[in-house]
Design a protein around this motif. Structure first.
Motif, mmCIF file in Angstrom:
data_model
loop_
_atom_site.group_PDB
_atom_site.id
_atom_site.type_symbol
_atom_site.label_atom_id
_atom_site.label_comp_id
_atom_site.label_asym_id
_atom_site.label_seq_id
_atom_site.Cartn_x
_atom_site.Cartn_y
_atom_site.Cartn_z
ATOM 1 N N MET A 1 -99.156 -39.368 4.614
ATOM 2 C CA MET A 1 -99.624 -38.077 5.078
ATOM 3 C C MET A 1 -98.484 -37.069 4.946
ATOM 4 O O MET A 1 -97.323 -37.393 5.123
ATOM 5 C CB MET A 1 -100.086 -38.188 6.536
ATOM 6 N N HIS A 2 -98.829 -35.862 4.636
ATOM 7 C CA HIS A 2 -97.829 -34.814 4.455
ATOM 8 C C HIS A 2 -97.170 -34.471 5.776
ATOM 9 O O HIS A 2 -97.799 -34.509 6.833
ATOM 10 C CB HIS A 2 -98.502 -33.564 3.874
ATOM 11 N N SER A 3 -95.884 -34.136 5.742
ATOM 12 C CA SER A 3 -95.145 -33.880 6.982
ATOM 13 C C SER A 3 -95.698 -32.677 7.743
ATOM 14 O O SER A 3 -95.638 -32.635 8.974
ATOM 15 C CB SER A 3 -93.668 -33.666 6.675
ATOM 16 N N LEU A 4 -96.252 -31.688 7.039
ATOM 17 C CA LEU A 4 -96.830 -30.523 7.706
ATOM 18 C C LEU A 4 -98.040 -30.929 8.541
ATOM 19 O O LEU A 4 -98.193 -30.498 9.691
ATOM 20 C CB LEU A 4 -97.230 -29.459 6.684
ATOM 21 N N VAL A 5 -98.874 -31.783 8.011
ATOM 22 C CA VAL A 5 -100.050 -32.256 8.742
ATOM 23 C C VAL A 5 -99.610 -33.054 9.970
ATOM 24 O O VAL A 5 -100.184 -32.902 11.054
ATOM 25 C CB VAL A 5 -100.963 -33.105 7.827
ATOM 26 N N GLU A 6 -98.581 -33.869 9.815
ATOM 27 C CA GLU A 6 -98.072 -34.635 10.954
ATOM 28 C C GLU A 6 -97.524 -33.711 12.031
ATOM 29 O O GLU A 6 -97.746 -33.927 13.214
ATOM 30 C CB GLU A 6 -96.991 -35.597 10.484
ATOM 31 N N GLU A 7 -96.819 -32.668 11.633
ATOM 32 C CA GLU A 7 -96.265 -31.708 12.588
ATOM 33 C C GLU A 7 -97.373 -30.973 13.342
ATOM 34 O O GLU A 7 -97.297 -30.779 14.551
ATOM 35 C CB GLU A 7 -95.369 -30.705 11.850
ATOM 36 N N ILE A 8 -98.416 -30.582 12.620
ATOM 37 C CA ILE A 8 -99.558 -29.913 13.261
ATOM 38 C C ILE A 8 -100.228 -30.861 14.250
ATOM 39 O O ILE A 8 -100.574 -30.465 15.366
ATOM 40 C CB ILE A 8 -100.553 -29.403 12.200
ATOM 41 N N ASN A 9 -100.405 -32.110 13.876
ATOM 42 C CA ASN A 9 -101.025 -33.090 14.771
ATOM 43 C C ASN A 9 -100.185 -33.311 16.029
ATOM 44 O O ASN A 9 -100.726 -33.452 17.123
ATOM 45 C CB ASN A 9 -101.255 -34.413 14.053
ATOM 46 N N GLU A 10 -98.867 -33.331 15.879
ATOM 47 C CA GLU A 10 -97.990 -33.527 17.035
ATOM 48 C C GLU A 10 -98.068 -32.354 17.997
ATOM 49 O O GLU A 10 -98.098 -32.539 19.210
ATOM 50 C CB GLU A 10 -96.554 -33.729 16.577
ATOM 51 N N THR A 11 -98.093 -31.137 17.472
ATOM 52 C CA THR A 11 -98.144 -29.973 18.354
ATOM 53 C C THR A 11 -99.516 -29.810 19.003
ATOM 54 O O THR A 11 -99.635 -29.157 20.027
ATOM 55 C CB THR A 11 -97.788 -28.672 17.610
ATOM 56 N N ASN A 12 -100.519 -30.405 18.417
ATOM 57 C CA ASN A 12 -101.868 -30.310 18.974
ATOM 58 C C ASN A 12 -102.142 -31.400 20.013
ATOM 59 O O ASN A 12 -103.134 -31.338 20.724
ATOM 60 C CB ASN A 12 -102.904 -30.385 17.853
ATOM 61 N N ALA A 13 -101.260 -32.362 20.142
ATOM 62 C CA ALA A 13 -101.502 -33.500 21.037
ATOM 63 C C ALA A 13 -101.646 -33.064 22.487
ATOM 64 O O ALA A 13 -102.483 -33.594 23.227
ATOM 65 C CB ALA A 13 -100.385 -34.519 20.898
ATOM 66 N N TRP A 14 -100.863 -32.103 22.947
ATOM 67 C CA TRP A 14 -100.960 -31.683 24.350
ATOM 68 C C TRP A 14 -102.280 -30.984 24.632
ATOM 69 O O TRP A 14 -102.783 -31.033 25.751
ATOM 70 C CB TRP A 14 -99.776 -30.805 24.749
ATOM 71 N N ARG A 15 -102.863 -30.334 23.623
ATOM 72 C CA ARG A 15 -104.177 -29.707 23.818
ATOM 73 C C ARG A 15 -105.236 -30.759 24.098
ATOM 74 O O ARG A 15 -106.118 -30.569 24.933
ATOM 75 C CB ARG A 15 -104.544 -28.881 22.594
ATOM 76 N N ASP A 16 -105.146 -31.867 23.399
ATOM 77 C CA ASP A 16 -106.078 -32.965 23.649
ATOM 78 C C ASP A 16 -105.925 -33.479 25.080
ATOM 79 O O ASP A 16 -106.909 -33.848 25.720
ATOM 80 C CB ASP A 16 -105.846 -34.107 22.662
#
Length: 62
Positions: A1-16
């Motif tokens: 997976m591309h690092s940008l997608v991983e970074e977006i997923n990490e920053t979205n984790a707290w919203r979940d």
């Protein structure tokens, strides 16, 4: 997976996590509070996700 997608997923984790608070035990949250907070909470989380994702994307493209 591309690092940008991983970074977006990490920053979205707290919203979940914020949504999980309401999903785990909705009976503890009063129905009036739920009715008032549902739409603004969803909008605020969606807006934050879009803004942070676009910032990361533009930073990556630059």
């Amino acid at each position: 997976m591309h690092s940008l997608v991983e970074e977006i997923n990490e920053t979205n984790a707290w919203r979940d996590g914020e949504f999980a608070k309401f999903r785990v035990n909705p009976h503890q949250v009063e129905s009036i509070l739920w009715g008032r907070m549902c739409v603004p909470m969803i909008y605020a989380n969606w807006e934050g996700f879009v803004v942070s994702s676009l910032k990361m994307l533009l930073q990556h493209l630059n």
